[in-house]
Design a protein around this motif. Structure first.
Motif, PDB file in Angstrom:
ATOM      1  N   GLU A 133       0.806  -1.214   0.000  1.00  0.00           N
ATOM      2  CA  GLU A 133       0.000   0.000   0.000  1.00  0.00           C
ATOM      3  C   GLU A 133       0.843   1.269   0.000  1.00  0.00           C
ATOM      4  N   GLY A 134       2.136   1.156   0.326  1.00  0.00           N
ATOM      5  CA  GLY A 134       2.970   2.356   0.400  1.00  0.00           C
ATOM      6  C   GLY A 134       2.482   3.289   1.494  1.00  0.00           C
ATOM      7  N   PHE A 135       2.568   4.596   1.254  1.00  0.00           N
ATOM      8  CA  PHE A 135       2.064   5.577   2.208  1.00  0.00           C
ATOM      9  C   PHE A 135       0.556   5.740   2.029  1.00  0.00           C
ATOM     10  N   LEU A 136      -0.183   5.742   3.117  1.00  0.00           N
ATOM     11  CA  LEU A 136      -1.614   6.035   3.018  1.00  0.00           C
ATOM     12  C   LEU A 136      -1.790   7.479   2.560  1.00  0.00           C
ATOM     13  N   PRO A 137      -2.816   7.773   1.767  1.00  0.00           N
ATOM     14  CA  PRO A 137      -2.999   9.135   1.260  1.00  0.00           C
ATOM     15  C   PRO A 137      -3.313  10.136   2.366  1.00  0.00           C
ATOM     16  N   ALA A 138      -2.956  11.391   2.131  1.00  0.00           N
ATOM     17  CA  ALA A 138      -3.232  12.447   3.106  1.00  0.00           C
ATOM     18  C   ALA A 138      -4.709  12.824   3.113  1.00  0.00           C
ATOM     19  N   ASP A 139      -5.363  12.720   1.955  1.00  0.00           N
ATOM     20  CA  ASP A 139      -6.776  13.064   1.858  1.00  0.00           C
ATOM     21  C   ASP A 139      -7.611  12.126   2.739  1.00  0.00           C
ATOM     22  N   LYS A 140      -8.391  12.698   3.643  1.00  0.00           N
ATOM     23  CA  LYS A 140      -9.118  11.897   4.628  1.00  0.00           C
ATOM     24  C   LYS A 140     -10.130  10.955   3.988  1.00  0.00           C
ATOM     25  N   LYS A 141     -10.849  11.427   2.983  1.00  0.00           N
ATOM     26  CA  LYS A 141     -11.862  10.606   2.330  1.00  0.00           C
ATOM     27  C   LYS A 141     -11.218   9.433   1.596  1.00  0.00           C
ATOM     28  N   GLU A 142     -10.136   9.705   0.888  1.00  0.00           N
ATOM     29  CA  GLU A 142      -9.441   8.653   0.146  1.00  0.00           C
ATOM     30  C   GLU A 142      -8.823   7.637   1.115  1.00  0.00           C
ATOM     31  N   LYS A 143      -8.254   8.141   2.215  1.00  0.00           N
ATOM     32  CA  LYS A 143      -7.669   7.246   3.219  1.00  0.00           C
ATOM     33  C   LYS A 143      -8.739   6.349   3.835  1.00  0.00           C
ATOM     34  N   ARG A 144      -9.903   6.923   4.140  1.00  0.00           N
ATOM     35  CA  ARG A 144     -10.998   6.146   4.718  1.00  0.00           C
ATOM     36  C   ARG A 144     -11.428   5.033   3.774  1.00  0.00           C
ATOM     37  N   SER A 145     -11.476   5.341   2.493  1.00  0.00           N
ATOM     38  CA  SER A 145     -11.872   4.351   1.488  1.00  0.00           C
ATOM     39  C   SER A 145     -10.881   3.192   1.449  1.00  0.00           C
ATOM     40  N   ILE A 146      -9.579   3.508   1.502  1.00  0.00           N
ATOM     41  CA  ILE A 146      -8.556   2.463   1.465  1.00  0.00           C
ATOM     42  C   ILE A 146      -8.600   1.612   2.733  1.00  0.00           C
ATOM     43  N   LEU A 147      -8.773   2.250   3.888  1.00  0.00           N
ATOM     44  CA  LEU A 147      -8.864   1.504   5.140  1.00  0.00           C
ATOM     45  C   LEU A 147     -10.076   0.577   5.143  1.00  0.00           C
ATOM     46  N   ASP A 148     -11.173   1.048   4.556  1.00  0.00           N
ATOM     47  CA  ASP A 148     -12.367   0.190   4.454  1.00  0.00           C
ATOM     48  C   ASP A 148     -12.071  -1.038   3.599  1.00  0.00           C
ATOM     49  N   GLU A 149     -11.322  -0.847   2.507  1.00  0.00           N
ATOM     50  CA  GLU A 149     -10.957  -1.974   1.645  1.00  0.00           C
ATOM     51  C   GLU A 149     -10.053  -2.957   2.379  1.00  0.00           C
ATOM     52  N   LEU A 150      -9.147  -2.424   3.201  1.00  0.00           N
ATOM     53  CA  LEU A 150      -8.189  -3.277   3.894  1.00  0.00           C
ATOM     54  C   LEU A 150      -8.825  -4.110   4.997  1.00  0.00           C
ATOM     55  N   GLN A 151     -10.026  -3.735   5.436  1.00  0.00           N
ATOM     56  CA  GLN A 151     -10.691  -4.484   6.500  1.00  0.00           C
ATOM     57  C   GLN A 151     -10.850  -5.956   6.159  1.00  0.00           C
ATOM     58  N   SER A 152     -11.128  -6.253   4.906  1.00  0.00           N
ATOM     59  CA  SER A 152     -11.367  -7.652   4.504  1.00  0.00           C
ATOM     60  C   SER A 152     -10.174  -8.261   3.772  1.00  0.00           C
ATOM     61  N   GLU A 153      -9.039  -7.546   3.726  1.00  0.00           N
ATOM     62  CA  GLU A 153      -7.866  -8.039   3.014  1.00  0.00           C
ATOM     63  C   GLU A 153      -7.269  -9.253   3.738  1.00  0.00           C
ATOM     64  N   SER A 154      -7.139 -10.372   3.030  1.00  0.00           N
ATOM     65  CA  SER A 154      -6.593 -11.583   3.645  1.00  0.00           C
ATOM     66  C   SER A 154      -5.090 -11.728   3.413  1.00  0.00           C
ATOM     67  N   ARG A 155      -4.530 -10.937   2.504  1.00  0.00           N
ATOM     68  CA  ARG A 155      -3.093 -10.999   2.263  1.00  0.00           C
ATOM     69  C   ARG A 155      -2.337 -10.176   3.312  1.00  0.00           C
ATOM     70  N   THR A 156      -1.076 -10.477   3.517  1.00  0.00           N
ATOM     71  CA  THR A 156      -0.220  -9.648   4.356  1.00  0.00           C
ATOM     72  C   THR A 156      -0.091  -8.272   3.702  1.00  0.00           C
ATOM     73  N   MET A 157      -0.212  -7.216   4.495  1.00  0.00           N
ATOM     74  CA  MET A 157      -0.195  -5.849   3.972  1.00  0.00           C
ATOM     75  C   MET A 157       1.100  -5.134   4.365  1.00  0.00           C
ATOM     76  N   ILE A 158       1.671  -4.367   3.439  1.00  0.00           N
ATOM     77  CA  ILE A 158       2.907  -3.633   3.689  1.00  0.00           C
ATOM     78  C   ILE A 158       2.655  -2.144   3.455  1.00  0.00           C
ATOM     79  N   LEU A 159       3.006  -1.325   4.443  1.00  0.00           N
ATOM     80  CA  LEU A 159       2.818   0.122   4.346  1.00  0.00           C
ATOM     81  C   LEU A 159       4.111   0.830   4.744  1.00  0.00           C
ATOM     82  N   TYR A 160       4.274   2.049   4.246  1.00  0.00           N
ATOM     83  CA  TYR A 160       5.372   2.910   4.667  1.00  0.00           C
ATOM     84  C   TYR A 160       4.803   4.013   5.558  1.00  0.00           C
ATOM     85  N   GLU A 161       5.612   4.491   6.507  1.00  0.00           N
ATOM     86  CA  GLU A 161       5.169   5.634   7.303  1.00  0.00           C
ATOM     87  C   GLU A 161       6.351   6.412   7.867  1.00  0.00           C
ATOM     88  N   ALA A 162       6.183   7.729   7.926  1.00  0.00           N
ATOM     89  CA  ALA A 162       7.185   8.622   8.520  1.00  0.00           C
ATOM     90  C   ALA A 162       7.005   8.630  10.035  1.00  0.00           C
TER      91      ALA A 162
END
Length: 281
Positions: A133-162
């Motif tokens: 997933e890299g860095f989650l987006p700064a836009d709150k609406k877009e970030k919420r949408s991605i987090l909602d998608e990740l709720q049911s994700e069965s694969r291991t997830m990789i993210l970057y963060e500062a």
């Protein structure tokens, strides 16, 4: 003849990870495009590379890509490097690669370090299936949408963060996904490399007293198939059999197949579902 764009992976910390092939390529191309020339010049000086350098970064990625493609079409060979790791991964290099393909310019990749794969292999979590997933987006609406998608994700997830966003991101992940295993990796390949297998809840507790330092790679457990199955069972329990049948028929199943799947979901025989439906006609 057009030149070639070389995607050159550079160390993410330990300079010993620089490959001889990348060093030779950087010495022999006509130009090196770098995300941050001030950072890259230190790397090039270390390996005695004196090839001309130009900046290519997030804020000039479209216009500069057009210029670089023009130079490639005129026969120049160009190497692309990022601040660390592999170009085009969470990096504006993807724009340049797209333009090269559209313009008929050959692109080749010289593999080497990449933080997401390094962290995945160190995480202790499943490596068979994973998503980045890299860095989650700064836009709150877009970030919420991605987090909602990740709720049911069965694969291991990789993210970057500062570091200054780490606690907030952990809070958002915990709120969206609930308790999960997570491995936090920082300073990868460097002297003070840290790999911390824990849980989201425990990580939040830890960072109440510890200040995050360095760039982080977060490797997060996906939802287990058993969890997903239990949630599906819970949802079937709120449906009538008619609604359950309609759910599958709306997805294109014929009546017989839908009846078979409903019976399987509910742990009963197909005849029982048939008798129920027939008796309610």
């Amino acid at each position: 003849m057009p030149g070639i764009l070389y995607l050159c992976a550079t160390p993410i910390g330990n300079l010993g990870d620089m490959t001889p092939r990348v060093i030779e390529t950087l010495q022999n191309v006509d130009l090196i495009a770098a995300e941050d020339t001030r950072n890259s010049i230190k790397l090039l000086n270390h390996f005695d590379i004196h090839t001309p350098l130009t900046s290519y970064h997030e804020y000039n990625k479209v216009e500069k890509a057009k210029q670089l493609v023009g130079q490639l079409l005129n026969g120049q060979n160009i190497a692309l490097i990022t601040d660390a790791g592999t170009p085009a991964i969470s990096d504006p290099g993807e724009v340049l690669v797209q333009m090269c393909h559209e313009s008929g310019v050959k692109v080749t990749s010289l593999p080497g370090p990449v933080a997401c794969i390094t962290a995945l292999t160190l995480s202790g979590l499943s490596t068979r299936r994973f998503c980045f997933e890299g860095f989650l987006p700064a836009d709150k609406k877009e970030k919420r949408s991605i987090l909602d998608e990740l709720q049911s994700e069965s694969r291991t997830m990789i993210l970057y963060e500062a570091p200054h966003h780490l606690v907030k991101t952990l809070e958002e992940l915990y709120e969206a996904l609930g308790e999960r295993k997570i491995t936090l990796c920082r300073e990868l390949t460097k002297k003070f490399e840290t790999v911390m297998p824990t849980t989201l809840e425990a990580a939040l507790e830890y960072y109440k007293t510890e200040e995050p330092r360095g760039e982080y790679v977060l490797v997060l457990e996906g939802k287990s198939r058993e969890q997903k199955r239990q949630e599906e069972i819970a949802s079937w329990e709120t449906m009538s059999i008619e609604e359950h049948m309609a759910y599958y028929e709306q997805q294109g199943m014929d009546n017989k197949s839908a009846m078979k799947q409903v019976a399987k979901d509910r742990g009963v025989g197909k005849r029982e579902i048939y008798q129920y439906l027939h008796g309610n006609e």
